[in-house]
Design a protein around this motif. Structure first.
Motif, PDB file in Angstrom:
ATOM      1  N   LEU A 128      -7.025 -17.280   4.249  1.00  0.00           N
ATOM      2  CA  LEU A 128      -5.951 -16.236   3.859  1.00  0.00           C
ATOM      3  C   LEU A 128      -5.582 -16.369   2.624  1.00  0.00           C
ATOM      4  O   LEU A 128      -5.616 -15.583   1.576  1.00  0.00           O
ATOM      5  CB  LEU A 128      -5.126 -15.907   4.752  1.00  0.00           C
ATOM      6  CG  LEU A 128      -3.972 -14.938   4.423  1.00  0.00           C
ATOM      7  CD1 LEU A 128      -4.742 -13.664   4.583  1.00  0.00           C
ATOM      8  CD2 LEU A 128      -3.066 -14.848   5.465  1.00  0.00           C
ATOM      9  N   LYS A 129      -5.162 -17.773   2.311  1.00  0.00           N
ATOM     10  CA  LYS A 129      -4.461 -17.963   0.897  1.00  0.00           C
ATOM     11  C   LYS A 129      -5.398 -18.657  -0.208  1.00  0.00           C
ATOM     12  O   LYS A 129      -4.853 -18.365  -1.620  1.00  0.00           O
ATOM     13  CB  LYS A 129      -3.466 -19.157   1.133  1.00  0.00           C
ATOM     14  CG  LYS A 129      -2.350 -18.955   2.288  1.00  0.00           C
ATOM     15  CD  LYS A 129      -1.428 -17.725   1.543  1.00  0.00           C
ATOM     16  CE  LYS A 129      -0.284 -17.352   2.697  1.00  0.00           C
ATOM     17  NZ  LYS A 129       0.637 -16.394   2.236  1.00  0.00           N
ATOM     18  N   ALA A 130      -6.631 -18.946  -0.071  1.00  0.00           N
ATOM     19  CA  ALA A 130      -7.268 -19.491  -0.917  1.00  0.00           C
ATOM     20  C   ALA A 130      -7.764 -18.704  -2.256  1.00  0.00           C
ATOM     21  O   ALA A 130      -7.643 -18.855  -3.400  1.00  0.00           O
ATOM     22  CB  ALA A 130      -8.821 -19.742  -0.384  1.00  0.00           C
ATOM     23  N   PRO A 131      -7.875 -17.112  -2.137  1.00  0.00           N
ATOM     24  CA  PRO A 131      -8.192 -16.483  -3.284  1.00  0.00           C
ATOM     25  C   PRO A 131      -6.859 -16.454  -4.141  1.00  0.00           C
ATOM     26  O   PRO A 131      -7.056 -16.127  -5.264  1.00  0.00           O
ATOM     27  CB  PRO A 131      -8.110 -15.028  -2.694  1.00  0.00           C
ATOM     28  CG  PRO A 131      -8.643 -15.273  -1.327  1.00  0.00           C
ATOM     29  CD  PRO A 131      -8.075 -16.508  -0.642  1.00  0.00           C
ATOM     30  N   LEU A 132      -5.982 -16.987  -3.534  1.00  0.00           N
ATOM     31  CA  LEU A 132      -4.579 -17.138  -4.683  1.00  0.00           C
ATOM     32  C   LEU A 132      -4.437 -18.286  -5.454  1.00  0.00           C
ATOM     33  O   LEU A 132      -3.803 -18.423  -6.561  1.00  0.00           O
ATOM     34  CB  LEU A 132      -3.163 -16.911  -3.703  1.00  0.00           C
ATOM     35  CG  LEU A 132      -2.949 -15.661  -2.771  1.00  0.00           C
ATOM     36  CD1 LEU A 132      -1.792 -15.786  -2.067  1.00  0.00           C
ATOM     37  CD2 LEU A 132      -2.984 -14.437  -3.678  1.00  0.00           C
ATOM     38  N   VAL A 133      -5.269 -19.358  -5.034  1.00  0.00           N
ATOM     39  CA  VAL A 133      -5.109 -20.629  -5.796  1.00  0.00           C
ATOM     40  C   VAL A 133      -6.454 -21.221  -6.553  1.00  0.00           C
ATOM     41  O   VAL A 133      -6.481 -21.841  -7.280  1.00  0.00           O
ATOM     42  CB  VAL A 133      -4.704 -21.608  -4.892  1.00  0.00           C
ATOM     43  CG1 VAL A 133      -3.032 -21.355  -4.362  1.00  0.00           C
ATOM     44  CG2 VAL A 133      -5.493 -21.765  -3.502  1.00  0.00           C
ATOM     45  N   GLU A 134      -7.675 -20.342  -5.877  1.00  0.00           N
ATOM     46  CA  GLU A 134      -8.865 -20.974  -6.393  1.00  0.00           C
ATOM     47  C   GLU A 134      -9.001 -20.516  -7.964  1.00  0.00           C
ATOM     48  O   GLU A 134      -8.870 -19.519  -8.250  1.00  0.00           O
ATOM     49  CB  GLU A 134     -10.026 -20.343  -5.611  1.00  0.00           C
ATOM     50  CG  GLU A 134     -10.052 -20.872  -4.327  1.00  0.00           C
ATOM     51  CD  GLU A 134     -11.536 -20.237  -3.361  1.00  0.00           C
ATOM     52  OE1 GLU A 134     -11.690 -20.866  -2.263  1.00  0.00           O
ATOM     53  OE2 GLU A 134     -11.721 -19.227  -3.767  1.00  0.00           O
ATOM     54  N   ASN A 135      -9.463 -21.377  -8.738  1.00  0.00           N
ATOM     55  CA  ASN A 135      -9.644 -21.448 -10.032  1.00  0.00           C
ATOM     56  C   ASN A 135     -10.997 -21.914 -10.550  1.00  0.00           C
ATOM     57  O   ASN A 135     -11.145 -22.461 -11.686  1.00  0.00           O
ATOM     58  CB  ASN A 135      -8.477 -21.893 -10.998  1.00  0.00           C
ATOM     59  CG  ASN A 135      -7.011 -21.443 -10.774  1.00  0.00           C
ATOM     60  OD1 ASN A 135      -6.803 -20.296 -10.862  1.00  0.00           O
ATOM     61  ND2 ASN A 135      -6.005 -22.349 -10.638  1.00  0.00           N
ATOM     62  N   SER A 136     -11.932 -21.825  -9.517  1.00  0.00           N
ATOM     63  CA  SER A 136     -13.242 -22.080 -10.161  1.00  0.00           C
ATOM     64  C   SER A 136     -14.453 -21.250  -9.136  1.00  0.00           C
ATOM     65  O   SER A 136     -14.023 -20.495  -8.221  1.00  0.00           O
ATOM     66  CB  SER A 136     -13.709 -23.481  -9.553  1.00  0.00           C
ATOM     67  OG  SER A 136     -13.468 -23.723  -8.278  1.00  0.00           O
ATOM     68  N   GLN A 137     -15.522 -21.224  -9.578  1.00  0.00           N
ATOM     69  CA  GLN A 137     -16.530 -20.401  -8.873  1.00  0.00           C
ATOM     70  C   GLN A 137     -17.599 -21.334  -8.992  1.00  0.00           C
ATOM     71  O   GLN A 137     -17.891 -22.068  -9.819  1.00  0.00           O
ATOM     72  CB  GLN A 137     -16.844 -19.080  -9.802  1.00  0.00           C
ATOM     73  CG  GLN A 137     -15.745 -18.082  -9.973  1.00  0.00           C
ATOM     74  CD  GLN A 137     -16.141 -16.916 -10.776  1.00  0.00           C
ATOM     75  OE1 GLN A 137     -17.147 -16.893 -11.303  1.00  0.00           O
ATOM     76  NE2 GLN A 137     -14.883 -16.070 -10.767  1.00  0.00           N
ATOM     77  N   MET A 138     -18.369 -21.136  -7.803  1.00  0.00           N
ATOM     78  CA  MET A 138     -19.570 -21.994  -7.598  1.00  0.00           C
ATOM     79  C   MET A 138     -20.688 -21.310  -7.032  1.00  0.00           C
ATOM     80  O   MET A 138     -20.616 -20.225  -6.251  1.00  0.00           O
ATOM     81  CB  MET A 138     -19.419 -23.258  -6.510  1.00  0.00           C
ATOM     82  CG  MET A 138     -18.564 -24.187  -7.005  1.00  0.00           C
ATOM     83  SD  MET A 138     -18.304 -25.447  -5.793  1.00  0.00           S
ATOM     84  CE  MET A 138     -16.925 -24.971  -5.072  1.00  0.00           C
ATOM     85  N   THR A 139     -21.985 -21.198  -7.902  1.00  0.00           N
ATOM     86  CA  THR A 139     -23.154 -20.622  -7.525  1.00  0.00           C
ATOM     87  C   THR A 139     -24.244 -21.563  -7.363  1.00  0.00           C
ATOM     88  O   THR A 139     -24.606 -22.306  -8.058  1.00  0.00           O
ATOM     89  CB  THR A 139     -23.529 -19.729  -8.714  1.00  0.00           C
ATOM     90  OG1 THR A 139     -22.363 -18.722  -9.158  1.00  0.00           O
ATOM     91  CG2 THR A 139     -24.738 -18.540  -8.534  1.00  0.00           C
ATOM     92  N   PRO A 140     -24.665 -21.215  -6.058  1.00  0.00           N
ATOM     93  CA  PRO A 140     -25.874 -22.286  -5.621  1.00  0.00           C
ATOM     94  C   PRO A 140     -27.076 -22.017  -6.480  1.00  0.00           C
ATOM     95  O   PRO A 140     -27.558 -20.625  -6.737  1.00  0.00           O
ATOM     96  CB  PRO A 140     -26.145 -21.893  -4.212  1.00  0.00           C
ATOM     97  CG  PRO A 140     -24.905 -21.305  -3.771  1.00  0.00           C
ATOM     98  CD  PRO A 140     -24.284 -20.696  -4.894  1.00  0.00           C
ATOM     99  N   ILE A 141     -27.793 -23.058  -6.892  1.00  0.00           N
ATOM    100  CA  ILE A 141     -28.877 -22.990  -7.911  1.00  0.00           C
ATOM    101  C   ILE A 141     -30.104 -23.798  -7.221  1.00  0.00           C
ATOM    102  O   ILE A 141     -31.090 -23.768  -7.718  1.00  0.00           O
ATOM    103  CB  ILE A 141     -28.739 -23.377  -9.250  1.00  0.00           C
ATOM    104  CG1 ILE A 141     -28.100 -24.948  -9.321  1.00  0.00           C
ATOM    105  CG2 ILE A 141     -27.792 -22.492  -9.994  1.00  0.00           C
ATOM    106  CD1 ILE A 141     -27.959 -25.251 -10.870  1.00  0.00           C
TER     107      ILE A 141
END
Length: 548
Positions: free
Chosen positions: A405-418
């Protein structure tokens, strides 16, 4: 420096004999350190040495709560001279060196450690009637002489003797005036029931002790020694195998037959060492088998057998301290009576003190590998227990929901599987190709917190990606999880707080890592995990009842 003139004739002379005071010696020898089970075992040893095949221990309580104990056997018995020798303090050594008896004191000191009146009733093939001799400490004090009492056995004593000595030979040991068996005097108990309960506890402990001590004699399938039947109040004692050899999951980790030479190498004898890892608690075939095995830190270590009779167990002979991680490990240590002096067997035949070179050989050449294997077996048991408890209690369900529930408020990274376990990771410092474990999990409760059996390098935690969500793997084999997490898994708020901390560490790493700092973050996890392991190494493992 003192120089003695060897040519000078000695002027030494001999004084009059100075016999010890009978009463003071008899009273003093009551305090040789016997506990009740060891004392009864010393009497049983004498019965086995007399080739008995049946031994019965009878407890008798009078209406006035006076306790008497009768130990009867069907051994060879004694004639008058044999009876006198048996009752003599420091009796003559038996012809058979392998006898379970040793110093000629056990019968007397073991008995009077608990009673003030000891009697022997006996008969061998050469005698026509029962013989009886008694040591009464009160009588010794009165006359201040080593003066035994000669009498005729009572009808009850004759009946008890005949109930076991069916071939007309045997011995009956009688304890009367028992004053040291219970913690309180009979009149100090609140009721007859509480007094009887105290006696019952003593019997139950004795039953277990005899079953363990004489297991090889009681087990009809064991061919290492003569078979005997031991009973308490005519109820048979059942053999207790400390190594649980009938259990499928018992592992033999190491075995060694090691020669020991004495007398400057003239004589060679052998010690036998067998190291066993008992089943993990959940792997015993029955609950009864698990209960009888009694796996704990009090029962790990060496099991010392002298002439197939267990004389000591439950520690590491000073080599190591007992620890929960080794609670599954039990080591048979068997030797013959010829090595008594080498191992410094004590008067109660309850301890040994091996020479330093033997201790060092065991530590350096035998026990290290079994200890590692037993520790690993224990560790896997803890992991399984932790996993089962986490699933049963839904220990991390609340954490997963709260963090998701709270993760979107603190996540400052994005990961795209390659690729396999590889992503493009984008954060405030740019985009890097980054290795991270990618997991697909159909269990929607495991979105953010992933307990796992083990992590490489012994890390406590590690970032991962679960179905596209940023998550943390937590190492259940790490001591921090076992000692800190496991006791609180049922406490959802505390567990959520712990989980959130580790997840936040992972997200901080994801948000700040770059190509130059990747290795530093990995080292940080390894270092912190190692520090935590050391910091909590002396904390106790959670009690088994807390894990259920």
């Amino acid at each position: 420096m003192i120089v003695e003139n060897m040519n000078k004739k000695s002027k030494d002379s001999f004084g009059e004999e100075l016999p010890p005071d009978p009463s003071r010696v008899a009273e003093g020898l009551r305090d040789t350190g016997y506990d009740f089970n060891t004392a009864i075992s010393d009497i049983v040893d004498n019965s086995i040495a007399a080739n008995a095949t049946k031994i019965d221990i009878t407890f008798n309580i009078s209406p006035m709560n006076e306790i008497s104990i009768y130990i009867a056997d069907n051994g060879t018995g004694m004639d008058e001279n044999g009876l006198k020798n048996a009752m003599k303090y420091g009796s003559k050594q038996r012809d058979e060196i392998k006898s379970l008896g040793k110093f000629g004191l056990g019968l007397k000191t073991a008995s009077t450690a608990f009673c003030r009146k000891l009697s022997l009733v006996t008969k061998d093939k050469s005698t026509t009637h029962l013989l009886k001799m008694t040591w009464d400490l009160d009588h010794i004090a009165k006359v201040n002489k080593w003066q035994p009492i000669i009498s005729t056995p009572s009808k009850d004593e004759t009946r008890i003797f005949n109930s076991i000595a069916t071939d007309d030979t045997g011995t009956l040991v009688i304890w009367e005036k028992i004053d040291r068996l219970l913690a309180k005097n009979p009149e100090e108990y609140a009721s007859k029931n509480s007094f009887n309960s105290a006696i019952k506890v003593k019997k139950e402990k004795l039953i277990k002790h005899l079953g363990l001590t004489y297991q090889r004699f009681l087990d009809k399938s064991d061919e290492r020694c003569p078979n005997i039947d031991i009973s308490i109040d005519m109820n048979p004692i059942v053999a207790i195998d400390p190594f649980c050899l009938n259990e499928e999951k018992t592992d033999l980790l190491a075995t060694k037959k090691q020669p020991i030479t004495i007398d400057d190498g003239k004589d060679k004898y052998w010690i036998i060492l067998n190291a066993y890892a008992l089943p993990r608690p959940e792997d015993f075939s029955t609950q009864q088998a698990k209960s009888q095995a009694n796996v704990s830190t009090n029962t790990e270590g060496f099991y010392i057998y002298r002439e197939n009779r267990l004389i000591h167990y439950g520690d590491w002979l000073g080599m190591f301290t007992s620890e929960p991680h080794y609670s599954l490990l039990r080591v048979e240590f068997s030797f013959g009576a010829e090595l008594d002096s080498t191992f410094n067997v004590d008067i109660k035949k309850s301890r040994i003190f091996p020479a330093e070179e033997i201790v060092n050989w065991i530590k350096d050449s035998f026990i290290s590998a079994p200890r590692r294997a037993a520790q690993e077996k224990y560790r896997m048991s803890k992991i399984k227990t932790a996993s089962e408890k986490a699933i049963k209690t839904g220990a991390h369900d609340t954490s997963n929901k709260v963090i998701d529930l709270k993760a979107p408020l603190v996540e400052n990274s994005q990961m795209t599987p390659i690729g396999k376990n590889e992503v493009d990771l984008k954060n405030q410092y740019g985009t890097i190709r980054h290795k991270i474990e990618i997991i697909s999990d159909n269990n929607r409760n495991n979105m953010r917190i992933i307990p796992i059996d083990n992590l490489e390098n012994g890390d406590l935690w590690r970032p991962c990606l679960v179905d596209g969500k940023h998550a943390v793997q937590i190492n259940q084999s790490h001591p921090y999880y076992q000692k800190i997490y496991m006791p609180i898994l049922g406490q959802k708020i505390t567990t959520t707080g712990m989980d959130a901390l580790l997840w936040a560490l992972c997200e901080a790493e994801n948000s700040n890592v770059n190509a130059q700092t990747e290795e530093y973050y990995e080292d940080l996890r390894v270092t912190v995990s190692r520090f935590l392991k050391k910091l909590i190494s002396d904390l106790p493992d959670p009690a088994e009842e807390d894990e259920q």
